[in-house]
Design a protein around this motif. Structure first.
Motif, short mmCIF file in Angstrom:
data_model
loop_
_atom_site.label_atom_id
_atom_site.label_comp_id
_atom_site.label_asym_id
_atom_site.label_seq_id
_atom_site.Cartn_x
_atom_site.Cartn_y
_atom_site.Cartn_z
N GLN A 46 1.00 -1.27 0.00
CA GLN A 46 0.01 -0.05 -0.04
C GLN A 46 0.80 1.28 0.10
O GLN A 46 0.45 2.32 -0.60
N VAL A 47 1.90 1.26 0.73
CA VAL A 47 2.72 2.63 0.72
C VAL A 47 3.46 2.54 -0.54
O VAL A 47 3.72 3.77 -1.09
N PHE A 48 3.88 1.37 -1.07
CA PHE A 48 4.65 1.77 -2.59
C PHE A 48 3.64 2.03 -3.47
O PHE A 48 4.02 2.91 -4.17
N ARG A 49 2.35 1.50 -3.12
CA ARG A 49 1.33 2.32 -4.46
C ARG A 49 1.25 3.77 -4.17
O ARG A 49 1.17 4.41 -5.02
N GLN A 50 1.13 4.28 -3.00
CA GLN A 50 0.99 5.55 -2.56
C GLN A 50 2.00 6.48 -3.11
O GLN A 50 1.83 7.59 -3.58
N THR A 51 3.50 5.87 -2.90
CA THR A 51 4.49 6.51 -3.09
C THR A 51 4.65 6.58 -4.69
O THR A 51 5.04 7.50 -5.11
N ALA A 52 4.16 5.44 -5.39
CA ALA A 52 4.45 5.38 -6.80
C ALA A 52 3.62 6.34 -7.50
O ALA A 52 3.76 7.22 -8.20
N THR A 53 2.25 6.64 -6.92
CA THR A 53 1.15 7.22 -7.45
C THR A 53 1.71 9.07 -7.00
O THR A 53 1.62 9.65 -8.06
N ASN A 54 2.24 9.22 -6.05
CA ASN A 54 2.67 10.60 -5.80
C ASN A 54 3.83 11.15 -6.55
O ASN A 54 3.76 12.15 -7.36
N GLY A 55 4.66 9.97 -6.73
CA GLY A 55 5.90 10.39 -7.69
C GLY A 55 5.70 10.61 -9.13
O GLY A 55 6.20 11.55 -9.58
N LEU A 56 5.03 9.51 -9.66
CA LEU A 56 4.67 9.74 -11.03
C LEU A 56 3.84 11.13 -11.24
O LEU A 56 3.83 11.77 -12.34
N LEU A 57 2.74 11.33 -10.35
CA LEU A 57 1.95 12.76 -10.50
C LEU A 57 2.73 14.01 -10.43
O LEU A 57 2.82 14.77 -11.14
N ALA A 58 3.22 14.05 -8.83
CA ALA A 58 4.13 15.24 -8.68
C ALA A 58 5.33 15.36 -9.35
O ALA A 58 5.61 16.70 -9.63
N MET A 59 6.15 14.45 -9.52
CA MET A 59 7.35 14.84 -9.68
C MET A 59 7.38 14.43 -11.22
O MET A 59 7.81 15.21 -12.30
N GLY A 60 7.02 13.18 -11.83
CA GLY A 60 7.24 12.80 -13.21
C GLY A 60 6.40 13.75 -14.20
O GLY A 60 6.82 14.33 -14.99
N VAL A 61 5.11 14.20 -13.75
CA VAL A 61 4.10 15.16 -14.63
C VAL A 61 4.47 16.48 -14.15
O VAL A 61 4.69 17.36 -15.15
N GLY A 62 4.43 16.73 -12.86
CA GLY A 62 4.29 18.15 -12.09
C GLY A 62 5.69 18.79 -12.59
O GLY A 62 5.79 19.91 -13.50
N MET A 63 6.82 18.23 -12.24
CA MET A 63 8.06 19.02 -12.35
C MET A 63 8.66 18.98 -14.26
O MET A 63 9.13 19.87 -14.48
N THR A 64 8.00 18.09 -14.81
CA THR A 64 8.32 18.01 -16.27
C THR A 64 7.60 19.17 -16.95
O THR A 64 8.24 19.76 -17.68
N LEU A 65 6.16 19.38 -16.48
CA LEU A 65 5.44 20.52 -16.70
C LEU A 65 6.09 21.93 -16.58
O LEU A 65 6.39 22.90 -17.22
N VAL A 66 6.78 21.84 -15.26
CA VAL A 66 7.30 23.00 -14.92
C VAL A 66 8.60 23.18 -15.85
O VAL A 66 8.79 24.51 -16.20
N LEU A 67 9.56 22.23 -16.13
CA LEU A 67 10.56 22.53 -17.00
C LEU A 67 9.99 22.78 -18.50
O LEU A 67 10.79 23.90 -19.11
N LEU A 68 9.08 22.08 -18.85
CA LEU A 68 8.54 22.76 -20.39
C LEU A 68 8.02 24.20 -20.26
O LEU A 68 8.41 25.10 -21.21
N ALA A 69 7.56 24.70 -19.06
CA ALA A 69 7.23 25.89 -18.91
C ALA A 69 8.33 26.96 -18.91
O ALA A 69 8.09 28.07 -19.50
N LEU A 70 9.43 26.36 -18.41
CA LEU A 70 10.51 27.31 -18.26
C LEU A 70 11.14 27.60 -19.67
O LEU A 70 12.05 28.48 -19.93
N LYS A 71 10.80 26.72 -20.73
CA LYS A 71 11.36 26.75 -21.86
C LYS A 71 10.77 27.94 -22.59
O LYS A 71 11.68 28.96 -23.44
N TYR A 72 9.86 28.58 -22.08
CA TYR A 72 9.12 29.66 -22.81
C TYR A 72 8.94 30.79 -22.12
O TYR A 72 8.44 32.02 -22.51
#
Length: 298
Positions: A222-248
């Motif tokens: 359960q903790v692994f699932r919560q950690t994976a969901t948090n990481g993929l959403l907040a870091m995988g998607v969120g941080m990638t979107l921020v870097l994309l925003a910084l391009k422009y």
């Protein structure tokens, strides 16, 4: 009207808001170092697989990788670890207002470092947005609230210091990434480098036998699932979107718009705790909406 980077920064804020709620339980179960280590491993693996299939790794250069690695060490290894350590002590609401101060640090540092400026309307909107975020979070607790997320877990002064360190590291990590995020750089590959560098440092601490890097409790499914969901959403998607925003986009504006995540946390806390935020939270949210509108319509 919406500019692409404006929208990207706001979507990133939404990802971080959801991620902060998902992070509370696994971060307290594993401890900030072990929690961050596991989510970095999961997200780095996913991003590198995507880059290999997509071919984004071809846009990487030694200079870009060096800058992104340093950005990851400061913004993720130090910053995120301090953030979750603060959250373990203060809970998501109070940690949110401390972390939102990165929206003040970033424009100031970007002016000194990169020479970026804002027009008067955007500056007023930024001040309203940051003020609204802080008001919403500071005034968002009802007097009778007794949920464990609102209780102190350890020294409050340490929690405050960690929250401010996390905000400063977020600002520095963003500023380091901005100059190398040119239009031909793949943001997924750049994000993978940042995350890998931070993850490598976490594993060095673990293999070096550093006590603080050890997990507080064993990893469960359960903790692994919560950690994976948090990481993929907040870091995988969120941080990638921020870097994309910084391009422009202007780095200060990206920081301000992405800082609205604590306001977006309020309805999530309402859903999670079963109680609406205090009236002061709605006042702060209104200021945030007004400030964001001034930025978007500048």
């Amino acid at each position: 009207m919406f500019l692409p980077y404006d929208l990207l920064a706001l979507v990133a804020a939404a990802c971080w808001a959801i991620g902060s709620i998902l992070a509370v339980a696994p971060a307290r179960h594993l401890g900030p170092f072990a929690f961050n280590r596991w989510r970095l491993l999961i997200v780095a693996t996913a991003l590198w697989l995507f880059c290999l299939v997509d071919g984004g790794w071809r846009t990487l250069s030694p200079g870009l990788m060096s800058a992104m690695a340093l950005s990851g060490l400061i913004g993720i290894f130090i910053g995120d670890t301090a953030l979750f350590a603060a959250m373990n002590r203060l809970g998501p609401r109070r940690t949110g207002v401390l972390f939102a101060s990165h929206a003040l640090f970033t424009p100031l540092l970007s002016f000194v470092w990169l020479g970026e400026t804002m027009n008067s309307q955007a500056m007023f909107g930024a001040l309203l947005t940051v003020a609204g975020v802080m008001a919403a979070v500071l005034l968002g607790r009802r007097a009778e609230e007794n949920h464990e997320w609102e209780m102190d877990q350890g020294d409050v002064r340490v929690g405050i210091a960690l929250g401010l360190i996390a905000a400063l590291c977020q600002a520095l990590g963003t500023l380091l990434a901005k100059p190398v995020m040119t239009p031909d750089v793949d943001p997924v590959a750049a994000s993978a480098v940042r995350i890998t560098a931070a993850g490598a440092m976490h594993f060095l601490l673990l293999f070096g036998g550093v006590r603080v890097a050890m997990a507080h409790h064993p990893l469960t499914f359960q903790v692994f699932r919560q950690t994976a969901t948090n990481g993929l959403l907040a870091m995988g998607v969120g941080m990638t979107l921020v870097l994309l925003a910084l391009k422009y986009g202007n780095v200060g504006m990206v920081a301000v718009l992405s800082s609205v995540s604590p306001v977006l946390v309020l309805p999530l806390l309402w859903w999670r705790l079963g109680r609406s935020p205090a009236p002061g939270a709605w006042f702060g949210a209104a200021l945030t909406v007004l400030g964001t509108a001034l930025i978007l319509l500048r």
